[in-house]
Design a protein around this motif. Structure first.
Motif, PDB file in Angstrom:
ATOM      1  N   PHE A  78       1.490 -15.050  23.732  1.00  0.00           N
ATOM      2  CA  PHE A  78       1.006 -14.325  25.091  1.00  0.00           C
ATOM      3  C   PHE A  78       2.094 -14.538  25.961  1.00  0.00           C
ATOM      4  CE2 PHE A  78      -2.981 -15.867  23.011  1.00  0.00           C
ATOM      5  CZ  PHE A  78      -3.686 -14.716  22.819  1.00  0.00           C
ATOM      6  N   LYS A  79       2.636 -13.460  26.629  1.00  0.00           N
ATOM      7  CA  LYS A  79       3.635 -13.429  27.425  1.00  0.00           C
ATOM      8  C   LYS A  79       3.423 -14.093  28.878  1.00  0.00           C
ATOM      9  CE  LYS A  79       3.775  -8.824  29.048  1.00  0.00           C
ATOM     10  NZ  LYS A  79       4.357  -7.476  29.495  1.00  0.00           N
ATOM     11  N   SER A  80       1.981 -14.047  29.151  1.00  0.00           N
ATOM     12  CA  SER A  80       1.571 -14.568  30.273  1.00  0.00           C
ATOM     13  C   SER A  80       1.146 -15.849  30.461  1.00  0.00           C
ATOM     14  CB  SER A  80       0.197 -13.569  30.828  1.00  0.00           C
ATOM     15  OG  SER A  80      -0.798 -13.752  29.932  1.00  0.00           O
ATOM     16  N   VAL A 101      11.642 -21.693  26.270  1.00  0.00           N
ATOM     17  CA  VAL A 101      12.983 -20.833  25.988  1.00  0.00           C
ATOM     18  C   VAL A 101      13.770 -20.714  27.216  1.00  0.00           C
ATOM     19  CG1 VAL A 101      11.775 -18.899  27.107  1.00  0.00           C
ATOM     20  CG2 VAL A 101      13.589 -18.275  25.856  1.00  0.00           C
ATOM     21  N   CYS A 102      15.273 -21.079  27.080  1.00  0.00           N
ATOM     22  CA  CYS A 102      16.368 -21.032  28.025  1.00  0.00           C
ATOM     23  C   CYS A 102      17.048 -19.895  28.109  1.00  0.00           C
ATOM     24  CB  CYS A 102      17.187 -22.154  27.573  1.00  0.00           C
ATOM     25  SG  CYS A 102      16.387 -23.713  27.598  1.00  0.00           S
ATOM     26  N   HIS A 103      17.061 -19.439  29.398  1.00  0.00           N
ATOM     27  CA  HIS A 103      17.989 -18.323  29.691  1.00  0.00           C
ATOM     28  C   HIS A 103      18.837 -18.467  31.099  1.00  0.00           C
ATOM     29  CE1 HIS A 103      19.021 -14.172  29.242  1.00  0.00           C
ATOM     30  NE2 HIS A 103      18.444 -13.734  30.171  1.00  0.00           N
ATOM     31  N   MET A 104      19.730 -17.540  31.013  1.00  0.00           N
ATOM     32  CA  MET A 104      20.479 -17.878  32.558  1.00  0.00           C
ATOM     33  C   MET A 104      21.261 -16.525  32.656  1.00  0.00           C
ATOM     34  SD  MET A 104      24.046 -19.580  30.561  1.00  0.00           S
ATOM     35  CE  MET A 104      25.185 -19.460  32.243  1.00  0.00           C
ATOM     36  N   ASN A 122      10.891 -11.879  27.914  1.00  0.00           N
ATOM     37  CA  ASN A 122      10.632 -11.018  26.747  1.00  0.00           C
ATOM     38  C   ASN A 122      11.331 -11.617  25.500  1.00  0.00           C
ATOM     39  OD1 ASN A 122       9.841  -8.692  28.072  1.00  0.00           O
ATOM     40  ND2 ASN A 122      11.617  -8.149  28.758  1.00  0.00           N
ATOM     41  N   LEU A 123      12.596 -12.609  25.625  1.00  0.00           N
ATOM     42  CA  LEU A 123      12.922 -13.261  24.764  1.00  0.00           C
ATOM     43  C   LEU A 123      11.799 -14.186  23.995  1.00  0.00           C
ATOM     44  CD1 LEU A 123      16.538 -14.247  25.964  1.00  0.00           C
ATOM     45  CD2 LEU A 123      16.248 -12.882  23.989  1.00  0.00           C
ATOM     46  N   LYS A 141      11.665 -13.349  19.978  1.00  0.00           N
ATOM     47  CA  LYS A 141      12.323 -14.432  19.367  1.00  0.00           C
ATOM     48  C   LYS A 141      12.148 -15.729  19.203  1.00  0.00           C
ATOM     49  CE  LYS A 141      16.627 -11.963  20.183  1.00  0.00           C
ATOM     50  NZ  LYS A 141      18.058 -12.093  20.382  1.00  0.00           N
ATOM     51  N   HIS A 142      11.043 -16.413  19.905  1.00  0.00           N
ATOM     52  CA  HIS A 142      10.468 -17.590  20.030  1.00  0.00           C
ATOM     53  C   HIS A 142       9.012 -17.756  19.909  1.00  0.00           C
ATOM     54  CE1 HIS A 142      14.192 -19.224  21.377  1.00  0.00           C
ATOM     55  NE2 HIS A 142      14.437 -18.265  22.074  1.00  0.00           N
TER      56      HIS A 142
END
Length: 222
Positions: free
Chosen positions: A143-145, A80-83, A133-134, A138-139
């Motif tokens: 597991f978020k960790s 996931v890409c975020h900015m 969180n994204l 959404k992806h």
């Protein structure tokens, strides 16, 4: 501003002529309009970053489609890409913090940034948490960790120029710099050596030294 208003009130008390009252009224309206136009708006501290994000196209990588993998191929990890665009922080300062979290797991990066007493650490931490969180929502990351920081860098954004008054009527330039911060989280475990190659063992060092010695050449010899 108060002194001007008091003077207008005194003028209106001295003479009740219609043209003087009209003059005082127009001046009062101009003062009110000028005070509204030059009033401080707190929303100007935070730039609208939606248009800037569309220009940079970093978030378009989230919409990229890959071909279907065969059962024999190794599973492609999710990412996931975020900015954060137009952050009121110097890119020279933000660069050190962006390089600091590269190759860390998400939990370790958040833990380390929580103990850094810098404004840039708060910016990077918020961006990583939003990307985490994204990834889950959404992806399709289970597991978020189970995420690590694959890419983390910053670029220079808008620069506003102002003036600073100096002695003897001179003026200096002030630059208010903004930054763009980019991060890409990838699913899985991070590599052991993100920057440097895998360190050699003692036997490997000995072999490379012997190879270097055997390849020596004596000039003007057979």
């Amino acid at each position: 501003m108060n002194s001007i208003r008091c003077s207008f009130q005194r003028l209106s008390l001295l003479n009740n002529k219609p043209f003087l009252n009209e003059l005082v009224g127009t001046l009062r309206r101009s003062i009110v309009l000028s005070s509204k136009s030059f009033s401080y708006d707190q929303s100007t501290d935070y730039q609208d970053d939606t248009d800037e994000q569309k220009k940079l196209k970093w978030l378009d990588y989230n919409n990229k489609f890959f071909p279907i993998q065969s059962p024999d191929e190794e599973r492609r990890p999710a990412y996931v890409c975020h900015m954060k665009a137009n952050v009121k922080y110097s890119p020279k300062k933000l660069w050190y913090i962006a390089c600091f979290v590269r190759g860390m797991t998400v939990d370790e990066a958040i833990k380390q940034l929580s103990f850094m007493h810098k404004k840039g650490a708060v910016i990077v931490k918020e961006t990583i948490l939003e990307a985490q969180n994204l990834a889950v929502s959404k992806h399709n990351v289970e597991f978020k960790s189970n995420l690590w920081v694959a890419e983390s860098f910053c670029t220079k954004s808008i620069v506003y120029k102002g003036i600073r008054r100096h002695a003897r009527g001179r003026v200096g330039e002030v630059r208010y710099t903004y930054s763009n911060y980019f991060v890409r989280l990838e699913e899985g475990k991070p590599p052991e050596n993100y920057y440097l190659p895998v360190p050699k063992t003692g036997e490997q060092h000995l072999e490379s030294w012997l190879k270097q010695m055997r390849m020596r050449k004596i000039i003007n010899s057979l």
